[in-house]
Scaffold this motif. Sequence first.
Motif, PDB file in Angstrom:
ATOM      1  N   VAL A  44      -0.650   2.006  -5.761  1.00 25.53           N
ATOM      2  CA  VAL A  44       0.127   1.111  -4.905  1.00 25.53           C
ATOM      3  C   VAL A  44       1.609   1.160  -5.282  1.00 25.53           C
ATOM      4  N   GLU A  45       1.894   1.206  -6.582  1.00 35.15           N
ATOM      5  CA  GLU A  45       3.292   1.266  -7.005  1.00 35.15           C
ATOM      6  C   GLU A  45       3.924   2.599  -6.623  1.00 35.15           C
ATOM      7  N   THR A  46       3.143   3.675  -6.712  1.00 41.53           N
ATOM      8  CA  THR A  46       3.646   4.987  -6.329  1.00 41.53           C
ATOM      9  C   THR A  46       4.000   5.033  -4.848  1.00 41.53           C
ATOM     10  N   LEU A  47       3.119   4.481  -4.030  1.00 44.27           N
ATOM     11  CA  LEU A  47       3.395   4.434  -2.590  1.00 44.27           C
ATOM     12  C   LEU A  47       4.646   3.606  -2.312  1.00 44.27           C
ATOM     13  N   HIS A  48       4.762   2.494  -3.010  1.00 50.47           N
ATOM     14  CA  HIS A  48       5.913   1.616  -2.793  1.00 50.47           C
ATOM     15  C   HIS A  48       7.214   2.303  -3.198  1.00 50.47           C
ATOM     16  N   ARG A  49       7.181   2.973  -4.343  1.00 51.79           N
ATOM     17  CA  ARG A  49       8.385   3.665  -4.808  1.00 51.79           C
ATOM     18  C   ARG A  49       8.761   4.835  -3.906  1.00 51.79           C
ATOM     19  N   SER A  50       7.769   5.385  -3.211  1.00 56.13           N
ATOM     20  CA  SER A  50       8.044   6.517  -2.329  1.00 56.13           C
ATOM     21  C   SER A  50       8.747   6.106  -1.046  1.00 56.13           C
ATOM     22  N   GLY A  51       8.860   4.812  -0.810  1.00 61.30           N
ATOM     23  CA  GLY A  51       9.620   4.356   0.341  1.00 61.30           C
ATOM     24  C   GLY A  51       8.874   3.449   1.290  1.00 61.30           C
ATOM     25  N   ILE A  52       7.585   3.205   1.068  1.00 58.50           N
ATOM     26  CA  ILE A  52       6.836   2.289   1.935  1.00 58.50           C
ATOM     27  C   ILE A  52       7.179   0.863   1.507  1.00 58.50           C
ATOM     28  N   PRO A  53       7.797   0.071   2.373  1.00 60.89           N
ATOM     29  CA  PRO A  53       8.333  -1.230   1.945  1.00 60.89           C
ATOM     30  C   PRO A  53       7.280  -2.279   1.601  1.00 60.89           C
ATOM     31  N   VAL A  54       6.092  -2.199   2.210  1.00 63.61           N
ATOM     32  CA  VAL A  54       5.054  -3.196   1.948  1.00 63.61           C
ATOM     33  C   VAL A  54       3.736  -2.480   1.654  1.00 63.61           C
ATOM     34  N   VAL A  55       3.194  -2.699   0.471  1.00 66.18           N
ATOM     35  CA  VAL A  55       1.897  -2.137   0.099  1.00 66.18           C
ATOM     36  C   VAL A  55       1.048  -3.262  -0.468  1.00 66.18           C
ATOM     37  N   ILE A  56      -0.121  -3.477   0.113  1.00 66.71           N
ATOM     38  CA  ILE A  56      -1.046  -4.522  -0.320  1.00 66.71           C
ATOM     39  C   ILE A  56      -2.252  -3.848  -0.962  1.00 66.71           C
ATOM     40  N   ALA A  57      -2.672  -4.362  -2.115  1.00 68.37           N
ATOM     41  CA  ALA A  57      -3.770  -3.725  -2.829  1.00 68.37           C
ATOM     42  C   ALA A  57      -4.519  -4.768  -3.659  1.00 68.37           C
ATOM     43  N   SER A  58      -5.444  -4.279  -4.480  1.00 67.68           N
ATOM     44  CA  SER A  58      -6.235  -5.141  -5.350  1.00 67.68           C
ATOM     45  C   SER A  58      -6.097  -4.652  -6.782  1.00 67.68           C
ATOM     46  N   GLU A 104     -22.178 -16.504  -5.009  1.00 72.20           N
ATOM     47  CA  GLU A 104     -21.705 -15.541  -6.003  1.00 72.20           C
ATOM     48  C   GLU A 104     -20.250 -15.800  -6.383  1.00 72.20           C
ATOM     49  N   ARG A 105     -19.918 -15.446  -7.578  1.00 76.43           N
ATOM     50  CA  ARG A 105     -18.548 -15.648  -8.051  1.00 76.43           C
ATOM     51  C   ARG A 105     -17.662 -14.526  -7.521  1.00 76.43           C
ATOM     52  N   ARG A 106     -16.632 -14.904  -6.816  1.00 75.87           N
ATOM     53  CA  ARG A 106     -15.676 -13.931  -6.296  1.00 75.87           C
ATOM     54  C   ARG A 106     -14.272 -14.290  -6.753  1.00 75.87           C
ATOM     55  N   HIS A 107     -13.524 -13.256  -7.055  1.00 75.50           N
ATOM     56  CA  HIS A 107     -12.131 -13.458  -7.454  1.00 75.50           C
ATOM     57  C   HIS A 107     -11.196 -12.619  -6.584  1.00 75.50           C
ATOM     58  N   ASP A 108     -11.650 -12.366  -5.353  1.00 70.88           N
ATOM     59  CA  ASP A 108     -10.826 -11.547  -4.452  1.00 70.88           C
ATOM     60  C   ASP A 108      -9.449 -12.163  -4.238  1.00 70.88           C
ATOM     61  N   TRP A 109      -9.420 -13.494  -4.105  1.00 74.81           N
ATOM     62  CA  TRP A 109      -8.145 -14.170  -3.836  1.00 74.81           C
ATOM     63  C   TRP A 109      -7.148 -13.971  -4.975  1.00 74.81           C
ATOM     64  N   LEU A 110      -7.684 -13.858  -6.205  1.00 79.22           N
ATOM     65  CA  LEU A 110      -6.832 -13.648  -7.370  1.00 79.22           C
ATOM     66  C   LEU A 110      -6.456 -12.182  -7.528  1.00 79.22           C
ATOM     67  N   SER A 111      -7.285 -11.322  -6.975  1.00 78.89           N
ATOM     68  CA  SER A 111      -7.111  -9.884  -7.170  1.00 78.89           C
ATOM     69  C   SER A 111      -5.989  -9.298  -6.320  1.00 78.89           C
ATOM     70  N   VAL A 112      -5.738  -9.912  -5.176  1.00 80.18           N
ATOM     71  CA  VAL A 112      -4.777  -9.339  -4.222  1.00 80.18           C
ATOM     72  C   VAL A 112      -3.365  -9.307  -4.808  1.00 80.18           C
ATOM     73  N   VAL A 113      -2.699  -8.166  -4.668  1.00 81.67           N
ATOM     74  CA  VAL A 113      -1.334  -8.008  -5.139  1.00 81.67           C
ATOM     75  C   VAL A 113      -0.526  -7.324  -4.046  1.00 81.67           C
ATOM     76  N   GLY A 114       0.735  -7.690  -3.939  1.00 86.80           N
ATOM     77  CA  GLY A 114       1.583  -7.089  -2.913  1.00 86.80           C
ATOM     78  C   GLY A 114       2.889  -6.601  -3.497  1.00 86.80           C
ATOM     79  N   TYR A 115       3.258  -5.386  -3.129  1.00 86.83           N
ATOM     80  CA  TYR A 115       4.573  -4.840  -3.479  1.00 86.83           C
ATOM     81  C   TYR A 115       5.413  -4.906  -2.210  1.00 86.83           C
ATOM     82  N   VAL A 116       6.448  -5.706  -2.233  1.00 88.93           N
ATOM     83  CA  VAL A 116       7.213  -5.982  -1.017  1.00 88.93           C
ATOM     84  C   VAL A 116       8.693  -5.759  -1.273  1.00 88.93           C
TER      85      VAL A 116
END
Length: 376
Positions: A44-58, A104-116
């Motif tokens: 995700v950081e590589t994509l962001h550094r390459s010029g994509i302004p918004v990258v959302i990942a986990s 079930e225990r989910r932590h998806d909400w905590l996992s989401v990260v955004g490079y903006v």
Amino acid sequence: YYSEKFAGLLTALKSIDEHPLVVTLAACDSGNADRPELGNSSLVETLHRSGIPVVIASQFPLTMPGSVTLTRNFYAHLLSGRDVPIALHAARVALREEARKVEERRHDWLSVVGYVRLPAEGYSQYLRAFGLRVQLHMLEAARKDAEPLFAKPPPPRDRFDEIESRLSDRITQLRNRKEELTGDQDRELQPECAELLASATKSLAELRFVQARHFPEERDHLDALSREAVDDSYKWYSEVYRRDLSKHWQGIQKLALEAALKGRIADPMELKLVGYVSQNASDLDEKEYWACGTLAEAILLGALAEGFDLEGARAALGLLCERSAKDPRDGGFAARSTRRQLERYATWWTQENGYFPGRESDLSAQARMLVELRTG
């Protein structure tokens, strides 16, 4: 290391002119850096550094249901013209609510990260303009999906309800947006929003008219709703045209609805002006073809007060077909759209349906003559 490893992916994501605005990686650990102490970065950081302004990942494992919830909620807000951080927050909230509902225990909400990385200057203006473009594309999609509803035999009633709901939603959102466009910086967006409202309400009016013919037991109610939407469309087209009298297409839309609703054109000079502007646009640019369609319709409306110049309209339509055929981007759309507009005079805006009041006849006969001409 990562730049070389993901070079193929970066090439695939790169569009012809520039990088895409947003990339979503709904995959486990896509935002997890590999040995950051060694200088390596995540995908995700590589994509962001390459010029994509918004990258959302986990940055941690992401469940399958969570990836669906993330994508649905994030893009629903983003494509409505909301700010990226707001859209990302809405996705996290949806993921958190979903986690509370399952055992079930989910932590998806905590996992989401955004490079903006977005421009600070003019960004709010960009969001408003982007929101209108999204509304335009969603409106076009609804109209395209409505095309099969005009055929016989009639489709199921729920198909009409679905398209009507989508068009009504567009109208509601556009009304809300128009109320927000009040500042001086929004002056250019105000007529664009009003024009989208005019187009959306006209599409809704036509859908209800066709639905009334398919389901005669509801005809009176649906015809009343259709007429109400026509009145709204006329109001919005009038507002747009008053802002710029050089817009021949908006002008002809306004005059067509005015003639159908009132049986006359209040100011004949407006029709002459629209005809002059469209003729001038056609003469100045040998590639211009939409003005030819406007000119043909202006000639048709001219039959309300003068003789019907069939040959003049025939020449304008012929020029439209000739020029639009040379434009590979058109694909016959201009001819089909113009034919569709002319057919409205013959099948919808008729005295039998309550239009062109106070006249001996409507324009259905003249419109049929033009529809029979070769328009694609």
